[in-house]
Scaffold this motif. Structure first.
Motif: not given
Length: 209
Positions: A84-111
């Protein structure tokens, strides 16, 4: 993650059986949260779930089967979240933003979910579970791979495969380390990984690898 036949000995087909399996998994999850995956005992799972030990063994061959079923459940949820997070990405800037947001989401989830880190630890002690985890990592890396391929089709596929799998594996390793140390150090480790991942994603897109 692909379903492995050894994770669940007998798939529940009737509603009552499915509800019983849900109670078993909920009981196992609660016990892991309380005492860790190493201390999990089949008898305690059956007692907490309110089922006979024979009923438990009908569905799960051993403790690894329970941990695998829980790990698969989290993996399915994670894969859907990533898609879902990567599906709407349509340019490299969005990809970086979405991927780094995923990292934050996973970190928060595991905490927030200690049981997840114990299940994760449980997978590392079992070769079959590690194999399944690697397959799941490859599937998640493929989602990232597919997005990158749209932006940089000139990158050789094997090189892209290696880069995305390494980015994903390093991310998982970072999470394991970050939740194993104090919160301040964990935050710094995650921040450092995000910087490294952002540089690698940018390098791939710029064709400067």
């Amino acid at each position: 993650m692909a379903r492995d036949s050894s994770a669940v000995r007998r798939e529940p087909t009737q509603r009552r059986s499915r509800e019983r399996v849900e109670r078993m998994l909920a009981a196992a999850s609660a016990l892991i949260a309380e005492n860790g995956s190493d201390a999990l005992r089949m008898g305690e799972v059956a007692e907490r779930a309110g089922v006979s030990i024979g009923s438990l063994y009908q569905f799960f061959p051993d403790k690894s089967g329970i941990i695998r079923a829980l790990a698969e459940r989290y993996a399915v949820e994670s894969h859907a979240c990533i898609a879902e997070a990567l599906g709407a990405v349509d340019n490299p800037t969005d990809l970086e933003r979405s991927f780094l947001a995923l990292v934050d989401t996973y970190y928060a989830l595991f905490l927030a979910e200690p049981v997840m880190r114990d299940i994760w630890s449980g997978t590392q002690a079992d070769k079959a579970l590690r194999t399944l985890e690697l397959a799941d990592s490859r599937a998640n890396a493929h989602l990232l791979n597919s997005v990158l391929k749209r932006f940089c089709p000139e990158v050789e596929q094997k090189e892209l495969d290696a880069a995305t799998l390494l980015i994903w594996q390093m991310g998982e390793a970072t999470m394991r380390l970050a939740i194993s140390v104090d919160r301040e150090e964990g935050d710094r480790l995650v921040a450092a990984y995000k910087r490294m991942a952002a540089r690698e994603l940018a390098a791939i897109c710029q064709g400067s690898r």
